[in-house]
Design an enzyme around this catalytic site. Sequence first.
Site, PDB file in Angstrom:
ATOM      1  N   CYS A 105      -6.127 -28.052   7.112  1.00  0.00           N
ATOM      2  CA  CYS A 105      -5.073 -27.158   7.616  1.00  0.00           C
ATOM      3  C   CYS A 105      -4.203 -27.867   8.653  1.00  0.00           C
ATOM      4  O   CYS A 105      -4.556 -28.923   9.163  1.00  0.00           O
ATOM      5  CB  CYS A 105      -5.699 -25.898   8.210  1.00  0.00           C
ATOM      6  SG  CYS A 105      -6.194 -26.092   9.930  1.00  0.00           S
ATOM      7  N   GLN A 150     -12.173   6.955  -4.287  1.00  0.00           N
ATOM      8  CA  GLN A 150     -12.681   7.402  -2.985  1.00  0.00           C
ATOM      9  C   GLN A 150     -14.108   7.909  -3.169  1.00  0.00           C
ATOM     10  O   GLN A 150     -14.718   7.688  -4.212  1.00  0.00           O
ATOM     11  CB  GLN A 150     -11.766   8.488  -2.399  1.00  0.00           C
ATOM     12  CG  GLN A 150     -10.449   7.952  -1.853  1.00  0.00           C
ATOM     13  CD  GLN A 150     -10.619   7.198  -0.529  1.00  0.00           C
ATOM     14  OE1 GLN A 150     -11.711   7.114   0.032  1.00  0.00           O
ATOM     15  NE2 GLN A 150      -9.527   6.594  -0.063  1.00  0.00           N
ATOM     16  N   ASP A 196       0.857  -1.187   0.000  1.00  0.00           N
ATOM     17  CA  ASP A 196       0.000   0.000   0.000  1.00  0.00           C
ATOM     18  C   ASP A 196       0.894   1.238   0.000  1.00  0.00           C
ATOM     19  O   ASP A 196       2.124   1.136   0.037  1.00  0.00           O
ATOM     20  CB  ASP A 196      -0.962  -0.040   1.185  1.00  0.00           C
ATOM     21  CG  ASP A 196      -0.224  -0.140   2.503  1.00  0.00           C
ATOM     22  OD1 ASP A 196       0.991   0.125   2.535  1.00  0.00           O
ATOM     23  OD2 ASP A 196      -0.859  -0.503   3.502  1.00  0.00           O
ATOM     24  N   SER A 197       0.289   2.389  -0.025  1.00  0.00           N
ATOM     25  CA  SER A 197       1.068   3.622  -0.155  1.00  0.00           C
ATOM     26  C   SER A 197       1.414   4.223   1.195  1.00  0.00           C
ATOM     27  O   SER A 197       2.185   5.174   1.267  1.00  0.00           O
ATOM     28  CB  SER A 197       0.249   4.644  -0.940  1.00  0.00           C
ATOM     29  OG  SER A 197      -0.917   4.970  -0.191  1.00  0.00           O
ATOM     30  N   GLY A 198       0.826   3.689   2.241  1.00  0.00           N
ATOM     31  CA  GLY A 198       1.022   4.289   3.554  1.00  0.00           C
ATOM     32  C   GLY A 198      -0.107   5.228   3.947  1.00  0.00           C
ATOM     33  O   GLY A 198      -0.220   5.606   5.115  1.00  0.00           O
ATOM     34  N   GLY A 199      -0.946   5.615   2.986  1.00  0.00           N
ATOM     35  CA  GLY A 199      -2.014   6.569   3.268  1.00  0.00           C
ATOM     36  C   GLY A 199      -2.934   6.105   4.390  1.00  0.00           C
ATOM     37  O   GLY A 199      -3.152   6.826   5.364  1.00  0.00           O
ATOM     38  N   GLY A 250     -11.609   3.841   1.182  1.00  0.00           N
ATOM     39  CA  GLY A 250     -12.644   4.521   1.950  1.00  0.00           C
ATOM     40  C   GLY A 250     -13.801   3.617   2.327  1.00  0.00           C
ATOM     41  O   GLY A 250     -14.913   4.074   2.574  1.00  0.00           O
ATOM     42  N   ASP A 259      -8.022  -7.884   0.927  1.00  0.00           N
ATOM     43  CA  ASP A 259      -7.084  -8.067   2.029  1.00  0.00           C
ATOM     44  C   ASP A 259      -7.842  -7.709   3.286  1.00  0.00           C
ATOM     45  O   ASP A 259      -8.768  -6.894   3.262  1.00  0.00           O
ATOM     46  CB  ASP A 259      -5.863  -7.149   1.898  1.00  0.00           C
ATOM     47  CG  ASP A 259      -6.180  -5.728   2.333  1.00  0.00           C
ATOM     48  OD1 ASP A 259      -6.842  -4.997   1.560  1.00  0.00           O
ATOM     49  OD2 ASP A 259      -5.825  -5.351   3.466  1.00  0.00           O
ATOM     50  N   ASP A 300      -3.429   8.027  -1.148  1.00  0.00           N
ATOM     51  CA  ASP A 300      -4.784   8.580  -1.098  1.00  0.00           C
ATOM     52  C   ASP A 300      -5.063   9.154   0.279  1.00  0.00           C
ATOM     53  O   ASP A 300      -4.356   8.867   1.239  1.00  0.00           O
ATOM     54  CB  ASP A 300      -5.835   7.517  -1.444  1.00  0.00           C
ATOM     55  CG  ASP A 300      -5.838   6.364  -0.455  1.00  0.00           C
ATOM     56  OD1 ASP A 300      -4.786   6.110   0.173  1.00  0.00           O
ATOM     57  OD2 ASP A 300      -6.879   5.702  -0.307  1.00  0.00           O
ATOM     58  N   CYS A 337      -6.283 -28.542  12.040  1.00  0.00           N
ATOM     59  CA  CYS A 337      -7.379 -29.516  12.077  1.00  0.00           C
ATOM     60  C   CYS A 337      -6.932 -30.933  11.729  1.00  0.00           C
ATOM     61  O   CYS A 337      -7.561 -31.900  12.159  1.00  0.00           O
ATOM     62  CB  CYS A 337      -8.502 -29.069  11.150  1.00  0.00           C
ATOM     63  SG  CYS A 337      -9.249 -27.509  11.682  1.00  0.00           S
ATOM     64  N   HIS A 363      -5.113 -21.937  10.439  1.00  0.00           N
ATOM     65  CA  HIS A 363      -6.480 -22.385  10.144  1.00  0.00           C
ATOM     66  C   HIS A 363      -7.302 -21.272   9.498  1.00  0.00           C
ATOM     67  O   HIS A 363      -7.957 -21.480   8.477  1.00  0.00           O
ATOM     68  CB  HIS A 363      -7.198 -22.871  11.403  1.00  0.00           C
ATOM     69  CG  HIS A 363      -8.654 -23.117  11.147  1.00  0.00           C
ATOM     70  ND1 HIS A 363      -9.113 -24.270  10.541  1.00  0.00           N
ATOM     71  CD2 HIS A 363      -9.752 -22.335  11.321  1.00  0.00           C
ATOM     72  CE1 HIS A 363     -10.423 -24.194  10.386  1.00  0.00           C
ATOM     73  NE2 HIS A 363     -10.833 -23.024  10.857  1.00  0.00           N
ATOM     74  N   CYS A 412     -11.282 -30.220   7.572  1.00  0.00           N
ATOM     75  CA  CYS A 412     -10.399 -29.122   7.161  1.00  0.00           C
ATOM     76  C   CYS A 412      -8.998 -29.691   6.965  1.00  0.00           C
ATOM     77  O   CYS A 412      -8.544 -30.549   7.723  1.00  0.00           O
ATOM     78  CB  CYS A 412     -10.394 -28.023   8.213  1.00  0.00           C
ATOM     79  SG  CYS A 412      -9.204 -26.708   7.877  1.00  0.00           S
TER      80      CYS A 412
END
Lengths: 360, 360
Positions: free
Chosen positions: A294, A175, A73-76, A204, A254, A127, A297, A323, A292
Site C-alpha cells: 500500500c 430481515q 442503499d435505500s436509506g432505510g 438486520g 461493506d 427495509d 507501507c 492501508h 504490504c
Amino acid sequence: MEFSRGTVTTPFFMPIGTYGAVKTLAPGEVRELGAQVILSNTYHLYLRPGLELMGRFGGIHKFMGWDGPILTDSGGFQIFSLATLRKLDDDGVTFQSHLNGSLHRFTPEKAIDMQRVLGADLVMVLDECPSGDASLAEWQEALRRTTAWARRCLDRFNATEPRYGHPQNLFCIVQGGTDPQLRRQSTEALLALGPEVSCYALGGVAVGEPKEELFATLELMNTLLPGDKPRYLMGVGTPADLVRAVSLGMDMFDCVLPTRNARNGQLFTPFGTLNIRNSRYRDDFAPVQENCDCPLCTQFSRAYLRHLFATREVLGLRLATAHNLRFYLRLMAHLRTAIREGRFQRWSREFLSRYEGEQA
Amino acid sequence: MEFSRGTVTTPFFMPIGTYGAVKTLAPGEVRELGAQVILSNTYHLYLRPGLELMGRFGGIHKFMGWDGPILTDSGGFQIFSLATLRKLDDDGVTFQSHLNGSLHRFTPEKAIDMQRVLGADLVMVLDECPSGDASLAEWQEALRRTTAWARRCLDRFNATEPRYGHPQNLFCIVQGGTDPQLRRQSTEALLALGPEVSCYALGGVAVGEPKEELFATLELMNTLLPGDKPRYLMGVGTPADLVRAVSLGMDMFDCVLPTRNARNGQLFTPFGTLNIRNSRYRDDFAPVQENCDCPLCTQFSRAYLRHLFATREVLGLRLATAHNLRFYLRLMAHLRTAIREGRFQRWSREFLSRYEGEQA
C-alpha cells in the site's frame, strides 16, 4: 457478476463513499487499492447535495468520478440509525434530518425513484431495520413491513426505467433478526417475488447482536438462499468476520471499519490491529505491515505515521485509510484465489490463526 | 541552482511542509504538481517529533519521503510569531512552546546545529524579525542582533560538517524593515561575511507593512544584492506579488497562501480568486479553472468541490490544495519560460491585467 461497467468477481468488499467520496481518498486511488464496487448512501446524498442536483449531474458516477459499479442503499438503515423523531407506518417512514431537523418522508416507491436518479448499478429495497436487542414482536412487525415494501419496491422498479442508459439491479433484503423461523419466513417471501430480484442481502445484522448469533444466522441463510445469486452481508465486519462469512457462502460486504478505524489510528495487519497513536511506535522505523504494497507501507514508517497523527496532518488519515482498505481488498483477493484454487479451508484457517493469535 | 539532488531552476516557489508534510498531500503528489524544493520549519520539527528522533531517522529527507532539495528556516520567524513569552538577549532567545508552554532556548549556534541534524540542503541563519509596525529603534536593534547572529551562524556552519553526506548551503537574511538606510546597512554587513554565504534572503517582509513599501524595498534590494547569488523573498505572497517580485530580481519564494487558502475554500485562477463555498457554485458543473491540468480541474466540477467542502470531506481539502499549488508552480514555470524567451515584461503585464482585472 456481470455489469455494463465490466465483470466483478466475488467475494468482494465495497468501500463506503457516504457522500460520494470514500473518505480522504480520490476515486483513482480507491481503484488502485483494488476496489471493484463502491457503496454510497441514498439518505446522505438525498440530504446533500440533494437529488435534484444529482439528476442534473447525470447520476452518481459522473458526480463522484467513479466509473466502476456503484451500490446505493435505500436509506432505510440511516433513517433507523441516524434520523431523529422517526414515525413509521405501513406506507412509509417520516423522519427528521440529523443535520438540521427538517422533515422528510421515504416510501418504498420513493426509495426506487431516488435510486433511479442516482443511477447506481445495484439498488436496494427500502427495509425496516430494528436494533439487535429488539423484541421478537418488533422483529415480526419489521419483517411484515419489509416484505410488503419489497413487493412495492419491485413493482416500482419494474414500472420504471434506468435514466442513464445502463441497467440497474434490484436487491431484496432478508430481515428477521436472529430468529431462525423469521429468517426462513422472510427468505421464502422474498423468493416468491420471482426472478427480477438480482441478489439477496442480509439485513438486520451488525446491529448489536452477539457474534455467535450472527454466524448461526449465516449458517441458516446458507441453506435457504439460492446458490446462483450473489449474497450481500450488510455492514459486516472485521477481517475475521469476513473470512468466516465467506466460508458460510456470503459474496458481498461493506463496512465502515477499515476507513473509520483508520481515521482513529487503528491499522489492520495479518497479526491483528495496532493503534499508531501508541507511544511505542514513536521511534519504530519499520512499516506498519512488512511486505504490504500500500502507499503507506511502501514509503513511510510507523514513526512517521504516528508523527502525522500527533500533528493532526491530513496525510496521516489518508495513508491509514489507504492501508486499511488495501488490507481488506487484498484479503478478498486472497480469498478469491484460494477459492479458485480449492484451498480456501486451509488458507482461512491459517489466516484466522495468525490474525486472532497475537497482536502486532 | 546546483544541488547534489539535482539542478533547480529559478525563479521557484517552495510549498511549505511545516511538520514534514505539505498539508493534505503526499510527497509524490507535490513533485507531480511541479515543486522543485520544499520548505520545512525547524521550530515545529524541533517541538514535534523532536530533533533526537529526526537524527535517528537520518534527517528530514528520509523522514518525510521527499528526495528533492529541502530548505529549513532557523525557527526565528516562528519564535516571533507563534511562541509565547519570548525573552530576547544578545546571546539568543528563550521562549515558551505554543503547544504546551514548555521553555526552550535557541541561539545562533543551536540554529545551525539543529539544521545540521535535519540535513536540509538550504539552511538559514537565526534572525530577529520585528513586526511590520515596529519603530525605527526596534528595527535598528533587530538589525544589529541579526547581523551579529549571522556572523556566529556562519562561524558555526564553517566549524561543523553535514551529517548525511550531502552538502548544505547557508542563507543569510537581510533585515531592516522598510527603511532604506537600514536595509543598505544590513546588506553591506552580510556581504562582508564573504563568499561562504550561498544566498541572500529578504526577511522582515510580509509582516504587516504596506505593499508599496514592500516593493520599494525590493527595488532597493535589487540594486544592492549581487547578481550571481539567488535571492529569496521570505513569506511572499499573492500570485501578483510573485510576478512583481520576479521583475524586481527575486528568485525564490515561499508562502502559506496557496495551501492555507485552499483549506478555506479559496481557489486561485488566472482571473483572480473564487471561494468555492459560495452558493453560486452549487450547480456549476464547470471545472474551477478551464484547461488547468491539476487533479481537481481535470476530474471534478466546481459543484462537486463545493459539495465536498459542504460535507467536510477531506478530499475537498486535498483537491483545493493541489489546484492552488499547481497554480503557483505553473505560474513560476511560465515565468521561467518567459524570462528565457525574453518576453517576461509582456507576459507579466498580460498576467497582471487578467489577474487583477476581473473576478472569476
